[in-house]
Design an enzyme around this catalytic site. Structure first.
Site, PDB file in Angstrom:
ATOM      1  N   LYS A  73       0.830  -1.204   0.000  1.00 12.57           N
ATOM      2  CA  LYS A  73       0.000   0.000   0.000  1.00 12.57           C
ATOM      3  C   LYS A  73       0.869   1.261   0.000  1.00 12.57           C
ATOM      4  O   LYS A  73       2.081   1.189   0.215  1.00 12.57           O
ATOM      5  CB  LYS A  73      -0.913  -0.037   1.224  1.00 12.57           C
ATOM      6  CG  LYS A  73      -1.923  -1.197   1.217  1.00 12.57           C
ATOM      7  CD  LYS A  73      -2.784  -1.127   2.466  1.00 12.57           C
ATOM      8  CE  LYS A  73      -3.844  -2.221   2.471  1.00 12.57           C
ATOM      9  NZ  LYS A  73      -4.733  -2.064   3.660  1.00 12.57           N
TER      10      LYS A  73
ATOM     11  N   TYR B 212     -12.519  -2.432  -3.277  1.00 16.67           N
ATOM     12  CA  TYR B 212     -13.040  -2.355  -1.914  1.00 16.67           C
ATOM     13  C   TYR B 212     -14.562  -2.299  -1.870  1.00 16.67           C
ATOM     14  O   TYR B 212     -15.145  -1.790  -0.905  1.00 16.67           O
ATOM     15  CB  TYR B 212     -12.439  -1.147  -1.192  1.00 16.67           C
ATOM     16  CG  TYR B 212     -10.999  -1.361  -0.741  1.00 16.67           C
ATOM     17  CD1 TYR B 212     -10.660  -2.402   0.129  1.00 16.67           C
ATOM     18  CD2 TYR B 212      -9.976  -0.521  -1.176  1.00 16.67           C
ATOM     19  CE1 TYR B 212      -9.354  -2.604   0.540  1.00 16.67           C
ATOM     20  CE2 TYR B 212      -8.657  -0.711  -0.759  1.00 16.67           C
ATOM     21  CZ  TYR B 212      -8.358  -1.753   0.108  1.00 16.67           C
ATOM     22  OH  TYR B 212      -7.056  -1.941   0.526  1.00 16.67           O
TER      23      TYR B 212
ATOM     24  N   ARG C 181       3.109  -6.950   9.166  1.00 17.71           N
ATOM     25  CA  ARG C 181       2.514  -5.845   9.929  1.00 17.71           C
ATOM     26  C   ARG C 181       3.051  -5.802  11.363  1.00 17.71           C
ATOM     27  O   ARG C 181       3.220  -4.732  11.937  1.00 17.71           O
ATOM     28  CB  ARG C 181       0.987  -5.980   9.921  1.00 17.71           C
ATOM     29  CG  ARG C 181       0.371  -5.683   8.547  1.00 17.71           C
ATOM     30  CD  ARG C 181      -1.028  -6.252   8.447  1.00 17.71           C
ATOM     31  NE  ARG C 181      -1.714  -5.852   7.221  1.00 17.71           N
ATOM     32  CZ  ARG C 181      -2.846  -6.418   6.798  1.00 17.71           C
ATOM     33  NH1 ARG C 181      -3.397  -7.402   7.482  1.00 17.71           N
ATOM     34  NH2 ARG C 181      -3.421  -6.004   5.680  1.00 17.71           N
TER      35      ARG C 181
ATOM     36  N   ASN D 262      -1.507  -0.186   7.099  1.00 17.82           N
ATOM     37  CA  ASN D 262      -1.007  -1.507   7.500  1.00 17.82           C
ATOM     38  C   ASN D 262      -0.198  -2.203   6.409  1.00 17.82           C
ATOM     39  O   ASN D 262      -0.144  -3.431   6.346  1.00 17.82           O
ATOM     40  CB  ASN D 262      -2.160  -2.378   8.018  1.00 17.82           C
ATOM     41  CG  ASN D 262      -3.252  -2.563   6.978  1.00 17.82           C
ATOM     42  OD1 ASN D 262      -3.105  -2.148   5.830  1.00 17.82           O
ATOM     43  ND2 ASN D 262      -4.340  -3.196   7.373  1.00 17.82           N
TER      44      ASN D 262
ATOM     45  N   HIS E 241      -1.842  -5.469   1.418  1.00 20.81           N
ATOM     46  CA  HIS E 241      -3.125  -6.129   1.192  1.00 20.81           C
ATOM     47  C   HIS E 241      -2.854  -7.505   0.603  1.00 20.81           C
ATOM     48  O   HIS E 241      -1.949  -7.662  -0.217  1.00 20.81           O
ATOM     49  CB  HIS E 241      -3.987  -5.339   0.200  1.00 20.81           C
ATOM     50  CG  HIS E 241      -5.103  -6.168  -0.370  1.00 20.81           C
ATOM     51  ND1 HIS E 241      -6.291  -6.381   0.292  1.00 20.81           N
ATOM     52  CD2 HIS E 241      -5.189  -6.895  -1.522  1.00 20.81           C
ATOM     53  CE1 HIS E 241      -7.060  -7.182  -0.437  1.00 20.81           C
ATOM     54  NE2 HIS E 241      -6.418  -7.506  -1.541  1.00 20.81           N
TER      55      HIS E 241
ATOM     56  N   GLU F  69      -9.867  -9.694  -7.861  1.00 19.84           N
ATOM     57  CA  GLU F  69      -8.867  -8.634  -7.682  1.00 19.84           C
ATOM     58  C   GLU F  69      -7.779  -8.698  -8.760  1.00 19.84           C
ATOM     59  O   GLU F  69      -7.316  -7.660  -9.237  1.00 19.84           O
ATOM     60  CB  GLU F  69      -8.244  -8.749  -6.284  1.00 19.84           C
ATOM     61  CG  GLU F  69      -9.253  -8.428  -5.182  1.00 19.84           C
ATOM     62  CD  GLU F  69      -8.745  -8.753  -3.784  1.00 19.84           C
ATOM     63  OE1 GLU F  69      -7.576  -9.196  -3.649  1.00 19.84           O
ATOM     64  OE2 GLU F  69      -9.513  -8.561  -2.827  1.00 19.84           O
TER      65      GLU F  69
END
Ligand code: GTP
Ligand code: MG
Length: 138
Positions: free
Chosen positions: A9, A49, A102, A116, A119, A130
């Site tokens: 991310k 999302y 994480r 975080n 993904h 996805e």
């Protein structure tokens, strides 16, 4: 065999953690089958999302995810969908176990969005959906 969609991310990308995440994926034994650096569009994020639409963190999440480049990867290997989720650790980096991405590299930054780092797809159906969003050519 099984494939999963992984994103480093914007927080992870900006911190220079793409290589570390990819290193852990390869060290685990999974194969990289596609790799790209891209700044996500709102359109693709809304698709990605869709399950979270209407939740309080949805808008901040899309804002954050479109704020800069991400590293997107398709990984492959038996069990790589739950396997990468285990490598990533719990959604909340404060609670994520040390040893996980994480848990080792993330923390609470006191912001609306949980930054975080990564993904990973959560099911074979999510992975297929996805991968079509991020790598339509595959
Ligand atoms: P991803 O791998 O990014 O999908 O994370 P996840 O599967 O562990 O979490 P989930 O799909 O439930 O949520 C997607 C993202 O929204 C998370 O990674 C967080 O960045 C954010 N998020 C999820 N739940 C919360 C929450 O309760 N509060 C806040 N602020 N952010 C959340
Ligand atoms: Mg999720």
């Amino acid at each position: 065999s099984e494939r999963s969609l992984v994103l480093v991310k914007p927080d992870g990308y900006a911190r220079g953690l793409s290589g570390e995440v990819l290193r852990r994926i390869e060290a685990k034994g999974y194969t990289l089958v596609a790799l790209a650096v891209t700044t996500p569009t709102r359109e693709n994020l809304a698709r990605h999302y869709a399950e979270h639409e209407g939740k309080p963190f949805y808008e901040p999440l899309l804002e954050f995810m479109s704020s800069g480049p991400v590293t997107a990867a398709v990984i492959e290997g038996q069990g790589c969908i739950p396997g990468f989720r285990a490598l990533a650790g719990a959604t909340n980096p404060t609670e994520a176990a040390p040893g996980s991405i994480r848990g080792d590299l993330g923390r609470d930054w006191g912001e609306k969005v949980q930054k975080n780092i990564v993904h990973g797809s959560d099911s074979p159906e999510s992975a297929e959906r996805e991968i079509a969003i991020w790598f339509p050519e595959l």
